[in-house]
Motif scaffolding. Structure first.
Motif, PDB file in Angstrom:
ATOM      1  N   PHE A   1      -0.671  15.685  -0.894  1.00 43.89           N
ATOM      2  CA  PHE A   1       0.720  16.096  -1.010  1.00 43.89           C
ATOM      3  C   PHE A   1       1.609  14.892  -1.319  1.00 43.89           C
ATOM      4  CE2 PHE A   1       4.854  17.276   0.911  1.00 43.89           C
ATOM      5  CZ  PHE A   1       5.088  18.459   0.228  1.00 43.89           C
ATOM      6  N   ASN A   2       2.596  15.092  -2.205  1.00 42.78           N
ATOM      7  CA  ASN A   2       3.537  14.018  -2.516  1.00 42.78           C
ATOM      8  C   ASN A   2       4.894  14.614  -2.881  1.00 42.78           C
ATOM      9  OD1 ASN A   2       3.245  14.986  -5.154  1.00 42.78           O
ATOM     10  ND2 ASN A   2       1.785  13.395  -5.728  1.00 42.78           N
TER      11      ASN A   2
ATOM     12  N   GLU B   1       8.845  18.889  -4.821  1.00 42.21           N
ATOM     13  CA  GLU B   1       9.838  19.333  -5.792  1.00 42.21           C
ATOM     14  C   GLU B   1       9.364  20.582  -6.529  1.00 42.21           C
ATOM     15  OE1 GLU B   1      10.290  15.816  -8.101  1.00 42.21           O
ATOM     16  OE2 GLU B   1      11.515  14.783  -6.590  1.00 42.21           O
ATOM     17  N   GLU B   2       8.077  20.627  -6.823  1.00 45.28           N
ATOM     18  CA  GLU B   2       7.498  21.803  -7.490  1.00 45.28           C
ATOM     19  C   GLU B   2       7.587  23.031  -6.594  1.00 45.28           C
ATOM     20  OE1 GLU B   2       3.004  23.320  -8.471  1.00 45.28           O
ATOM     21  OE2 GLU B   2       3.450  21.217  -8.869  1.00 45.28           O
ATOM     22  N   LEU B   3       7.203  22.888  -5.341  1.00 46.77           N
ATOM     23  CA  LEU B   3       7.214  24.022  -4.413  1.00 46.77           C
ATOM     24  C   LEU B   3       8.632  24.485  -4.100  1.00 46.77           C
ATOM     25  CD1 LEU B   3       4.413  22.976  -1.880  1.00 46.77           C
ATOM     26  CD2 LEU B   3       4.250  24.575  -3.805  1.00 46.77           C
ATOM     27  N   ALA B   4       9.604  23.580  -4.174  1.00 43.61           N
ATOM     28  CA  ALA B   4      10.997  23.935  -3.890  1.00 43.61           C
ATOM     29  C   ALA B   4      11.561  24.917  -4.920  1.00 43.61           C
ATOM     30  CB  ALA B   4      11.853  22.677  -3.834  1.00 43.61           C
TER      31      ALA B   4
ATOM     32  N   LEU C   1      16.228  22.079  -1.098  1.00 43.10           N
ATOM     33  CA  LEU C   1      16.901  23.301  -1.519  1.00 43.10           C
ATOM     34  C   LEU C   1      18.413  23.098  -1.566  1.00 43.10           C
ATOM     35  CD1 LEU C   1      14.905  25.918   0.599  1.00 43.10           C
ATOM     36  CD2 LEU C   1      14.512  25.229  -1.781  1.00 43.10           C
ATOM     37  N   PRO C   2      19.101  23.842  -2.440  1.00 50.08           N
ATOM     38  CA  PRO C   2      20.563  23.739  -2.503  1.00 50.08           C
ATOM     39  C   PRO C   2      21.205  24.098  -1.155  1.00 50.08           C
ATOM     40  CG  PRO C   2      19.697  24.940  -4.401  1.00 50.08           C
ATOM     41  CD  PRO C   2      18.550  24.770  -3.449  1.00 50.08           C
ATOM     42  N   ASN C   3      22.292  23.420  -0.835  1.00 48.59           N
ATOM     43  CA  ASN C   3      23.089  23.689   0.368  1.00 48.59           C
ATOM     44  C   ASN C   3      22.362  23.377   1.669  1.00 48.59           C
ATOM     45  OD1 ASN C   3      25.224  24.761  -1.266  1.00 48.59           O
ATOM     46  ND2 ASN C   3      24.105  26.702  -1.379  1.00 48.59           N
TER      47      ASN C   3
END
Length: 246
Positions: free
Chosen positions: A94-95, A100-103, A156-158
């Motif tokens: 994991f990195n 970022e991809e999973l987000a 994630l946003p917010n």
């Protein structure tokens, strides 16, 4: 985003998912969490989810039936199939790039195992990803899942107060983050670099660019092989290499 966790020890997640940034993320409706004990999908009165390995050997192996049934149940109301992530020391390391991809996903399901391992059919036909925190073994997948969930949700946003924070994090730029300082400007004879007190934002940005390269060169040279360096950073790196070789 919706995040489901399948674990034999759901109580382990209480503190992590309901304090600090994870709590804020839920309050801001950026994410919802659900942790399920997959014993409830065992299909037998003793809630047995493991059995002896075929062919003999040490330890117990998690059965396929309860995990398949649990993921099927979590997928019933989904508009599309979730990303199903197996916690496993044999998996891809994991990195930040993976975080970022999973987000970008709508629904993640984390499978946390215990015992000797998983029935291989879980790997082959149920999960979409096998992920590992590193080259070491934990007693179960829960701690690894907590770390990965935290790293994903903060993107994630917010969620974070400053929208620039995740963009400037170590690894997000391909480099380690530059040094940070706060008040007082002098402490026990140790002073903050003058450029940071100058108010000259162009000079500050240039200094930070340089320091990111220097810190990465000193601590993680491997990252520099693929980092997208600016022309100025390329010059800094060239100078560092020359100084080392002299």
């Amino acid at each position: 985003m919706k995040i489901d966790v399948l674990s034999l020890f759901p109580e382990m997640f209480e503190g992590v998912l309901h304090t600090s940034i994870m709590k804020k993320a839920q309050e801001n409706e950026a994410v919802s969490f659900a942790v399920t004990d997959f014993r409830s999908f065992s299909g037998n009165k003793h809630h047995k989810v493991d059995d002896y390995p075929y062919g003999g050997g040490a330890g117990m192996v998690l059965k396929a039936e309860p995990l398949f049934a649990a993921v099927d149940a979590l997928s019933l109301d989904a508009s599309k199939k979730p990303r199903v992530i197996l916690m496993c020391p044999q998996g891809e390391r994991f990195n930040q790039k993976k975080a970022e991809e999973l987000a970008q996903e709508e629904h993640l399901v984390f499978l946390c195992g215990h015992y000797e391992g998983y029935d291989e059919r879980i790997r082959e036909h149920l999960v979409t990803d096998e992920l590992s925190l590193g080259d070491f073994v934990l007693t179960g997948g829960e701690i690894a899942a907590m770390a990965m969930i935290d790293s994903v949700v903060r993107l994630l946003p917010n969620v974070l107060g400053n929208t620039d924070s995740p963009v400037l994090d170590s690894f997000s730029t391909g480099l380690l983050e530059h040094p940070q300082y706060t008040r007082p400007s002098e402490f026990r004879g140790m002073k903050v670099p003058e450029v940071l007190l100058s108010g000259n934002h162009a000079a500050i940005d240039k200094w930070r660019e340089e320091q990111a390269v220097i810190r990465t060169f000193e601590r993680r040279k491997d990252l520099l092989e693929h980092a997208p360096l600016t022309p100025h950073q390329q010059q800094v790196l060239k100078r560092l290499i020359e100084e080392k070789n002299n």
